[in-house]
Each structure stands twice: as structure tokens, then as C-alpha cells.
Design a protein around this motif. Structure first.
Motif, PDB file in Angstrom:
ATOM      1  N   ASP A  46       0.846  -1.194   0.000  1.00 35.67           N
ATOM      2  CA  ASP A  46       0.000   0.000   0.000  1.00 35.67           C
ATOM      3  C   ASP A  46       0.887   1.251   0.000  1.00 35.67           C
ATOM      4  O   ASP A  46       0.680   2.188  -0.783  1.00 35.67           O
ATOM      5  CB  ASP A  46      -0.913  -0.021   1.231  1.00 35.67           C
ATOM      6  CG  ASP A  46      -1.967   1.078   1.216  1.00 35.67           C
ATOM      7  OD1 ASP A  46      -1.577   2.265   1.228  1.00 35.67           O
ATOM      8  OD2 ASP A  46      -3.170   0.761   1.228  1.00 35.67           O
ATOM      9  N   ASN A  50       1.254   3.707  -3.194  1.00 35.20           N
ATOM     10  CA  ASN A  50       0.782   5.057  -2.917  1.00 35.20           C
ATOM     11  C   ASN A  50       1.797   6.104  -3.349  1.00 35.20           C
ATOM     12  O   ASN A  50       1.446   7.185  -3.824  1.00 35.20           O
ATOM     13  CB  ASN A  50       0.478   5.193  -1.421  1.00 35.20           C
ATOM     14  CG  ASN A  50      -0.164   6.520  -1.074  1.00 35.20           C
ATOM     15  OD1 ASN A  50      -0.707   7.205  -1.925  1.00 35.20           O
ATOM     16  ND2 ASN A  50      -0.092   6.879   0.189  1.00 35.20           N
ATOM     17  N   MET A  82      -8.693   8.726  -2.337  1.00 34.54           N
ATOM     18  CA  MET A  82      -8.252   7.805  -1.296  1.00 34.54           C
ATOM     19  C   MET A  82      -9.081   7.974  -0.025  1.00 34.54           C
ATOM     20  O   MET A  82      -9.386   6.999   0.671  1.00 34.54           O
ATOM     21  CB  MET A  82      -6.771   8.032  -0.984  1.00 34.54           C
ATOM     22  CG  MET A  82      -6.146   6.930  -0.140  1.00 34.54           C
ATOM     23  SD  MET A  82      -4.395   7.255   0.230  1.00 34.54           S
ATOM     24  CE  MET A  82      -3.722   7.267  -1.430  1.00 34.54           C
ATOM     25  N   SER A  83      -9.477   9.212   0.274  1.00 31.49           N
ATOM     26  CA  SER A  83     -10.311   9.432   1.453  1.00 31.49           C
ATOM     27  C   SER A  83     -11.677   8.780   1.283  1.00 31.49           C
ATOM     28  O   SER A  83     -12.240   8.225   2.233  1.00 31.49           O
ATOM     29  CB  SER A  83     -10.461  10.931   1.725  1.00 31.49           C
ATOM     30  OG  SER A  83     -11.264  11.553   0.740  1.00 31.49           O
ATOM     31  N   GLY A  85     -12.148   6.107  -0.524  1.00 26.98           N
ATOM     32  CA  GLY A  85     -11.854   4.687  -0.385  1.00 26.98           C
ATOM     33  C   GLY A  85     -11.752   4.246   1.060  1.00 26.98           C
ATOM     34  O   GLY A  85     -12.184   3.138   1.418  1.00 26.98           O
ATOM     35  N   SER A  86     -11.198   5.093   1.924  1.00 33.95           N
ATOM     36  CA  SER A  86     -11.085   4.738   3.345  1.00 33.95           C
ATOM     37  C   SER A  86     -12.457   4.548   3.974  1.00 33.95           C
ATOM     38  O   SER A  86     -12.701   3.579   4.702  1.00 33.95           O
ATOM     39  CB  SER A  86     -10.311   5.823   4.094  1.00 33.95           C
ATOM     40  OG  SER A  86      -8.986   5.922   3.632  1.00 33.95           O
ATOM     41  N   PHE A 109      -5.703  -2.578  -6.384  1.00 36.59           N
ATOM     42  CA  PHE A 109      -4.658  -1.579  -6.606  1.00 36.59           C
ATOM     43  C   PHE A 109      -3.407  -2.195  -7.212  1.00 36.59           C
ATOM     44  O   PHE A 109      -2.627  -1.521  -7.889  1.00 36.59           O
ATOM     45  CB  PHE A 109      -4.376  -0.719  -5.357  1.00 36.59           C
ATOM     46  CG  PHE A 109      -3.641  -1.347  -4.207  1.00 36.59           C
ATOM     47  CD1 PHE A 109      -2.298  -1.690  -4.289  1.00 36.59           C
ATOM     48  CD2 PHE A 109      -4.285  -1.516  -2.976  1.00 36.59           C
ATOM     49  CE1 PHE A 109      -1.616  -2.214  -3.194  1.00 36.59           C
ATOM     50  CE2 PHE A 109      -3.609  -2.039  -1.883  1.00 36.59           C
ATOM     51  CZ  PHE A 109      -2.277  -2.393  -1.992  1.00 36.59           C
ATOM     52  N   THR A 133      -5.886   4.481  -6.122  1.00 37.76           N
ATOM     53  CA  THR A 133      -5.979   5.222  -4.858  1.00 37.76           C
ATOM     54  C   THR A 133      -7.285   4.911  -4.119  1.00 37.76           C
ATOM     55  O   THR A 133      -7.309   4.897  -2.887  1.00 37.76           O
ATOM     56  CB  THR A 133      -5.857   6.734  -5.100  1.00 37.76           C
ATOM     57  OG1 THR A 133      -6.772   7.146  -6.127  1.00 37.76           O
ATOM     58  CG2 THR A 133      -4.453   7.107  -5.516  1.00 37.76           C
ATOM     59  N   LEU A 136      -6.413   1.706  -2.510  1.00 37.26           N
ATOM     60  CA  LEU A 136      -5.415   1.933  -1.464  1.00 37.26           C
ATOM     61  C   LEU A 136      -6.079   2.424  -0.180  1.00 37.26           C
ATOM     62  O   LEU A 136      -5.739   1.986   0.924  1.00 37.26           O
ATOM     63  CB  LEU A 136      -4.384   2.961  -1.944  1.00 37.26           C
ATOM     64  CG  LEU A 136      -3.362   2.487  -2.973  1.00 37.26           C
ATOM     65  CD1 LEU A 136      -2.662   3.686  -3.616  1.00 37.26           C
ATOM     66  CD2 LEU A 136      -2.333   1.582  -2.323  1.00 37.26           C
ATOM     67  N   GLY A 137      -7.029   3.341  -0.326  1.00 39.05           N
ATOM     68  CA  GLY A 137      -7.744   3.842   0.844  1.00 39.05           C
ATOM     69  C   GLY A 137      -8.565   2.769   1.529  1.00 39.05           C
ATOM     70  O   GLY A 137      -8.661   2.730   2.755  1.00 39.05           O
ATOM     71  N   SER A 401     -10.611   8.933   6.673  1.00 37.90           N
ATOM     72  CA  SER A 401     -11.127   9.616   5.484  1.00 37.90           C
ATOM     73  C   SER A 401     -11.263  11.112   5.730  1.00 37.90           C
ATOM     74  O   SER A 401     -10.814  11.941   4.923  1.00 37.90           O
ATOM     75  CB  SER A 401     -12.480   9.019   5.101  1.00 37.90           C
ATOM     76  OG  SER A 401     -13.038   9.689   4.001  1.00 37.90           O
ATOM     77  N   ARG A 404      -7.898  12.879   5.976  1.00 36.72           N
ATOM     78  CA  ARG A 404      -7.089  13.073   4.758  1.00 36.72           C
ATOM     79  C   ARG A 404      -7.225  14.478   4.189  1.00 36.72           C
ATOM     80  O   ARG A 404      -6.450  14.864   3.301  1.00 36.72           O
ATOM     81  CB  ARG A 404      -7.470  12.025   3.705  1.00 36.72           C
ATOM     82  CG  ARG A 404      -6.957  10.635   4.038  1.00 36.72           C
ATOM     83  CD  ARG A 404      -6.986   9.715   2.844  1.00 36.72           C
ATOM     84  NE  ARG A 404      -6.725   8.343   3.230  1.00 36.72           N
ATOM     85  CZ  ARG A 404      -5.521   7.823   3.420  1.00 36.72           C
ATOM     86  NH1 ARG A 404      -4.450   8.600   3.254  1.00 36.72           N
ATOM     87  NH2 ARG A 404      -5.375   6.561   3.763  1.00 36.72           N
TER      88      ARG A 404
END
Length: 449
Positions: A46, A50, A82-83, A85-86, A109, A133, A136-137, A401, A404
Motif C-alpha cells: 500500500d 501510494n 483515497m479518502s 476509499g477509506s 490496486f 488510490t 489503497l484507501g 477519510s 485526509r
């Protein structure tokens, strides 16, 4: 959250086992350490994937005849995606399971990173990066939840910190791969290698990674799987049993609980802590070398300063996590935040007023890393203790998230801060440490679960 109803009539006569106490008070078995190793490998990739665009950017600028500014929207948009994704990954992890969400995210990813090697334009590369991304999140909150939920209480903070250190190690691996591949084989080989390594780790996760017992204990139809996982972890449990946990009264808890008392304060405080942690760290990651170069230091010193910051974070996180396991998660972080504030406010003036010996520069950045980077890693240990098991992945995902926003701010404001000079640069780090300490104090003490 949708949880299968407990068939009380079928399990009333079965022996009852407190799963949480069993894990919390148990030893740290080889099986549990294997879960830590697998999740750490996923987080390392990750971290590598990233940061890979940053490593490849000089070669891409040369190959496509583009200025650095052309890549700024891709980087900033990637942080925002990415945020998302989190938050999405945490939501999926608490519903579909930590294991399938983590495996899917790492695989996605990995494929997107490998596909980036075949991009012939910036829009095509941006599309691949946006997919990667997002995944990844999604990976991080589920890996963190799995590590914490397999670890005994006296090793939980250490386990989470070890896994999160892999983000830093991923950057170091990326730097080594870039130095080896870019001059000879080019940027396409870098993306292919990183993607291939990630897909290989995905296969290992698919074959070897179990589901979290704290997730399984709320799924009566998966009771046999729970028993297998517990026995593999070294616990002596009967063939048939019924879980009796302290979280049994929370089976229907869902994401709305994060934004209602009593968890609302913890959600806001941890989001603020992540925001200032990511702001300070991304300021150094993206602008630390530029700051040193602007002051007149050569590229070698600039690179050493950034590396020293990362290595300092490793030391700070390992020492801090041992203190968290011994004294609880909050007070060691508050003490580190106070020391970090004092330290970073002293470093700026120390490095101002002209060029200094490279050793002094490296020492200053390493000291800042002990506190700034160390606190950021330790925040994950605090987060997994702050939220109950049924919404742990969502809690980590949502707070990360929201936090970020700090990564975007640190990346976006960097040029202005660098122009202001090294004293304001380190003052921002000091204020970030102070803000983390205040936010941590606002998190309620909670028994590990």
C-alpha cells in the motif's frame, strides 16, 4: 449494520466462551503473528503503490514533455479519492468482512498499478491512479482492524504500530526499486514490478489470511469457521460453543452510531488528530526536500533529511507503542505530543541562519520524525481501541477519510510555507503535534475489545 440473528434456542445448552477475553488475555501465537505478517506485507505494498507516482514523475515529465504542474491535479485528486476509499472500505469491511475487503482492495490496486505501465497519456495514467488510490484507501482500515482483532491486549498497540510502519518501509522499498529500475529499464518497469509484487501478495492473502474472529463471532452461521480460527490461534475451544462477549449488546450497531453520542466525540477528535497528523507528515514528505534545496543544501542532504524523518518515525512509533501497551493508549501520546511541540519549535531556529553541517540537518529531521511521524502511526492504535468491534473498520475508515483533508492541505500549502522559511515550516509541525495532543485528550478512555 446487518447481523444474523442469534439462534438462542439452538445455542442455549452449549458452553459459552467469552471470545474477547480469550484473545485479550491469551498469548501471542505464531498463527496470530502470521496474520500480522500478511497484513504488514499488504500495508507495505500500500505504501509502495501510494508513493510510486512521485518516484516515477521525473521520468514521466521527461518522456511526455510535461511540466511538474501537470501532475498536481492527479496527486490532489488521488488524495481525495483515497479518502473516499477509506470510508467505503471501512463500511464494506464491517459488512462483508475484513478479509474479502482487504484481499479485493489489494488485488485491485495491484492490477491498476500494473496497468499504469501501459498508459500512453496523462489522462490514461490518471484513470489508473484514481482506481488504485480508491483501493489503497479501502485496504488500510481493514488491515488495521484485522491486526488489532487477532492481537492480545498486551501486544495490540505494538502489533498495529508494526503493521503501520510498513507504510514507511513501502516508501523506502519504492525508493530502492526506483534507483534500480528507472535509470536502466524506465518508468514502465517500475509500475509493472510494483503491480506484480502486489498481485503476488494478493495471492498469499487469498491462500493464507483468515477472517477476524471478532467479526465471525457475530455471524452464527459461520460458527464452525470461528472455531477453526480460534483453534489455529492456539485456543482450546470445544467443537460446538456459543460466544459470550462484552459486545453482545451491540450487534445492531451501525455507521450512524459514529455520529451520535457517545461515539460522536471520539469520531470528531480522532478525525482532527488524523487531519493534523497527515498535514504535518505530508508537508515533510512533499516539501521537506524542497525546503532544504531552497536553503542551498545539495540533493544528497535533502534526501537524507527526508529519510531521517521516516527513520525517526519508526523509532518513535516502536517506543511509543510499547508505552501504549503498558500505560494505555492516551497518555503516552499526549506526552509525545508535548515533547514533539517543544522539539519542533526548537529545531526551526536551530537550522535557521545559513547552512549547517549535514549531520545537524539530519538530526533535526530525525528528531521531528520521532514525534510527528511516530504520533501519526500511533494514532491507528488509538483508533482501534476507540471503536467497538462491530464498527471498528468503519470507525478507522471514516476518521482516516475525514483526516485526509490534512494530507491535501499539507500538500497544497507547502509552497507557501516553504517560501516563508524554515522556522515557520517547523512551527507548523509543532502546532500539528500540539493539536494531536489536544485531540487525543478528547478521546474517551475505553476498554480494549
Amino acid at each position: 449494520m446487518d447481523v444474523e440473528p442469534m439462534p438462542d434456542d439452538m445455542e442455549a445448552d452449549l458452553p459459552r466462551i467469552d471470545i474477547e477475553h480469550l484473545i485479550d488475555a491469551g498469548r501471542w501465537s505464531g498463527y496470530q503473528k502470521r496474520v500480522l505478517a500478511l497484513c504488514t506485507a499488504a500495508i507495505l505494498l500500500d505504501g509502495l503503490d501510494n508513493q510510486i507516482l512521485g518516484f516515477a514523475m521525473p521520468a514521466l515529465m521527461k518522456a511526455w514533455h510535461l511540466p511538474r504542474e501537470s501532475f498536481v491535479p492527479v496527486v490532489v485528486a488521488g488524495l481525495l479519492i483515497m479518502s473516499i476509499g477509506s470510508g467505503l472500505g471501512g463500511w464494506l469491511g464491517d459488512r462483508a468482512g475484513r478479509r474479502p475487503t482487504l484481499v479485493s482492495a489489494v488485488g485491485l490496486f495491484g492490477l491498476a498499478t500494473a496497468a499504469s505501465a501501459f498508459a500512453d497519456s496523462l489522462p490514461m495514467l490518471a484513470t489508473c491512479r484514481f482506481i488504485s488510490t480508491l483501493a489503497l484507501g479501502a485496504a488500510l482500515p481493514n488491515a488495521t482492524a484485522l491486526v488489532s482483532e487477532f492481537s492480545p491486549a498486551h501486544r495490540r498497540s505494538l502489533s498495529v504500530s508494526i503493521s503501520m510502519l510498513a507504510v514507511v518501509l513501502g516508501g523506502l522499498v519504492g525508493g530502492a526499486l526506483s534507483a534500480w529500475l528507472l535509470p536502466v529499464y524506465g518508468w514502465r518497469a517500475l509500475f509493472l514490478t510494483a503491480g506484480g509484487l502486489t498481485i503476488a501478495v494478493t495471492c498469499a492473502l487469498l491462500a493464507l489470511l483468515p477472517e477476524s474472529p471478532r467479526f465471525l463471532m457475530h455471524r452464527p452461521r459461520r460458527r464452525a469457521e470461528l472455531g477453526r480460527v480460534l483453534r489455529a490461534s492456539g485456543f482450546d475451544v470445544p467443537a460446538r460453543f456459543a460466544p459470550e462477549t462484552s459486545a453482545a449488546s451491540e450487534p445492531a450497531i451501525g455507521i450512524k452510531a459514529l455520529f451520535r453520542p457517545p461515539l460522536l466525540g471520539d469520531t470528531l477528535a480522532l478525525s482532527a488528530a488524523f487531519l493534523f497528523g497527515l498535514l504535518g507528515n505530508y508537508l515533510v514528505f512533499n516539501w521537506g526536500p524542497s525546503m532544504l534545496a531552497a536553503l542551498g543544501y545539495d540533493l544528497a542532504v535533502a534526501s537524507l533529511g527526508a529519510g531521517a524523518f521516516n527513520l525517526g518515525g519508526i523509532v518513535g512509533a516502536l517506543v511509543g507503542s510499547r508505552m501504549m501497551d503498558r500505560f494505555g493508549p492516551r497518555m503516552p501520546m499526549v506526552v509525545m505530543a508535548i515533547l514533539g511541540t517543544a522539539c519542533t519549535f526548537a529545531i526551526g531556529p536551530m537550522l535557521s541562519g545559513g547552512l549547517h553541517a549535514a549531520s545537524l540537518v539530519v538530526l533535526g529531521f530525525a528528531a521531528a520524525g520521532v514525534f510527528m511521524s511516530g504520533l501519526q502511526i500511533m494514532l491507528f492504535s488509538l483508533a482501534v481501541n476507540a471503536f467497538p468491534a462491530p464498527i471498528r473498520a468503519q470507525g478507522v475508515g471514516i476518521t482516516l477519510s475525514l483526516g485526509r483533508i490534512g494530507a491535501v492541505a499539507g500538500s497544497g500549502m507547502g509552497a507557501v510555507i516553504v517560501a516563508a522559511g524554515i522556522v515557520p515550516f517547523f512551527a507548523v509541525l509543532g502546532l500539528s503535534c500540539l493539536a494531536i495532543g489536544i485531540a487525543v485528550l478528547a478521546v474517551r478512555p475505553r476498554k480494549s475489545a
